[in-house]
Motif scaffolding. Sequence first.
Motif, PDB file in Angstrom:
ATOM      1  N   THR A  16       0.835  -1.206   0.000  1.00 20.15           N
ATOM      2  CA  THR A  16       0.000   0.000   0.000  1.00 20.15           C
ATOM      3  C   THR A  16       0.867   1.252   0.000  1.00 20.15           C
ATOM      4  O   THR A  16       0.626   2.199  -0.774  1.00 20.15           O
ATOM      5  N   SER A  19       2.711   1.625  -3.308  1.00 20.72           N
ATOM      6  CA  SER A  19       1.757   2.022  -4.345  1.00 20.72           C
ATOM      7  C   SER A  19       1.490   3.520  -4.295  1.00 20.72           C
ATOM      8  O   SER A  19       1.465   4.202  -5.332  1.00 20.72           O
ATOM      9  N   THR A  20       1.329   4.042  -3.091  1.00 17.94           N
ATOM     10  CA  THR A  20       1.082   5.483  -2.914  1.00 17.94           C
ATOM     11  C   THR A  20       2.284   6.296  -3.371  1.00 17.94           C
ATOM     12  O   THR A  20       2.135   7.334  -4.040  1.00 17.94           O
ATOM     13  N   ILE A  22       4.563   5.424  -5.587  1.00 15.09           N
ATOM     14  CA  ILE A  22       4.657   5.353  -7.050  1.00 15.09           C
ATOM     15  C   ILE A  22       3.663   6.303  -7.699  1.00 15.09           C
ATOM     16  O   ILE A  22       3.984   6.997  -8.673  1.00 15.09           O
ATOM     17  N   GLN A  23       2.442   6.363  -7.146  1.00 18.09           N
ATOM     18  CA  GLN A  23       1.421   7.257  -7.692  1.00 18.09           C
ATOM     19  C   GLN A  23       1.829   8.719  -7.560  1.00 18.09           C
ATOM     20  O   GLN A  23       1.565   9.537  -8.440  1.00 18.09           O
ATOM     21  N   ASN A  24       2.494   9.050  -6.444  1.00 22.50           N
ATOM     22  CA  ASN A  24       2.853  10.444  -6.181  1.00 22.50           C
ATOM     23  C   ASN A  24       4.141  10.885  -6.864  1.00 22.50           C
ATOM     24  O   ASN A  24       4.278  12.039  -7.260  1.00 22.50           O
ATOM     25  N   TYR A  25       5.098   9.951  -6.993  1.00 19.77           N
ATOM     26  CA  TYR A  25       6.427  10.348  -7.471  1.00 19.77           C
ATOM     27  C   TYR A  25       6.849   9.695  -8.789  1.00 19.77           C
ATOM     28  O   TYR A  25       7.884  10.056  -9.343  1.00 19.77           O
ATOM     29  N   GLY A  26       6.094   8.729  -9.261  1.00 14.65           N
ATOM     30  CA  GLY A  26       6.401   8.134 -10.554  1.00 14.65           C
ATOM     31  C   GLY A  26       7.795   7.546 -10.626  1.00 14.65           C
ATOM     32  O   GLY A  26       8.207   6.778  -9.759  1.00 14.65           O
ATOM     33  N   THR A  29      10.445   7.258  -7.833  1.00 14.50           N
ATOM     34  CA  THR A  29      10.374   6.177  -6.841  1.00 14.50           C
ATOM     35  C   THR A  29      11.665   5.363  -6.852  1.00 14.50           C
ATOM     36  O   THR A  29      12.116   4.884  -5.812  1.00 14.50           O
ATOM     37  N   PHE A  61       5.700  -4.690  -8.259  1.00 12.37           N
ATOM     38  CA  PHE A  61       5.123  -3.527  -8.934  1.00 12.37           C
ATOM     39  C   PHE A  61       5.708  -3.355 -10.338  1.00 12.37           C
ATOM     40  O   PHE A  61       5.022  -2.865 -11.244  1.00 12.37           O
ATOM     41  N   LYS A  64       3.770  -5.336 -12.763  1.00 14.66           N
ATOM     42  CA  LYS A  64       2.502  -4.713 -13.165  1.00 14.66           C
ATOM     43  C   LYS A  64       2.718  -3.541 -14.111  1.00 14.66           C
ATOM     44  O   LYS A  64       1.754  -2.937 -14.584  1.00 14.66           O
ATOM     45  N   ASP A  66       4.301  -0.712 -13.221  1.00 17.12           N
ATOM     46  CA  ASP A  66       4.390   0.549 -12.483  1.00 17.12           C
ATOM     47  C   ASP A  66       5.829   1.058 -12.379  1.00 17.12           C
ATOM     48  O   ASP A  66       6.050   2.252 -12.182  1.00 17.12           O
TER      49      ASP A  66
END
Length: 217
Positions: A16, A19-20, A22-26, A29, A61, A64, A66
Motif C-alpha cells: 500500500t 503504491s502510494t 509510485i502514484q505520487n512520485y512516478g 520512486t 510492482f 505490473k 508501475d
Amino acid sequence: MSLIKQFIDLFMHLDTHLSTIIQNYGVWTNALLFAVIFCETGLVIIPFLPGDSLIFAAGAFAAKGDLNIIVLYFGLCIAAIVGNIVNYEIGRFVGPKVFEMKKIWFLKKEYLDKTQKFYDKYGGLTIIITRFMPIIRTFAPFIAGVSKMKYKKFLTYNIIGGVAWVSLFTFAGYLFGNMEVVKRNFSMVIYVILVISVMPAVIGFIKQKYFTKVVDV
C-alpha cells in the motif's frame, strides 16, 4: 509505542505504501528505493530499514508495469554494492578499537560480536552469506573494514553478494507478484519473507544461548 506501530504498519502494508509513493512520485520512486537500500546496507547506524521485503515488493510492482524492471534492477544492484563499500570504509576509519569499547553510541555491540563470529566461521564468504540476513548484513561490511580485509577480496564478495541478493528478491517479486494468490495475500507474503529472513539469526541466537550452556554444563 506509536513509532513501533508505524514500523510494523510499514512492513505489513508495504504494498500500500509503495503504491502510494509510485502514484505520487512516478519514476522518482527508483531514487527513493535506491536511497533506502543504500542506507540499509551502507549506514551501520540504521540496520532496521526494510530490505528483502522492499525489493520483493518493488519487483512485484515492476511486473505490473508501475516500475521499469531494468532501471529498478540495476539501480538496486548499484545501491547494494556502493552501500557496502561505504560501510567498509566507515569500518576502516573507525578501526579495531571499536571492539575494545564497552558502549558505542551509534550501534549495538552485540551485533558486532555476532557478525565477528560469522567471520570466524565463514571468513570472507560472510559478505555473501549475510546479504540474506537482516541487520547482520549491515554490520558485515563494517566488520570487514574494521578487520582491514583486502579491498580486492572484499569487493569481489561484495559484488557477488549484492547482485545475488537483489536478483533473488527482485525477480521473485517480478515472477510471483502478478499471481492472483499473491495479490490477494500480499501482506502475508511480505510477513513470510520477513520471518524467513530473520530465521537464521534467530536459530543462531537460540543455539548460542541454550545449547552452549548445555555443553558447558
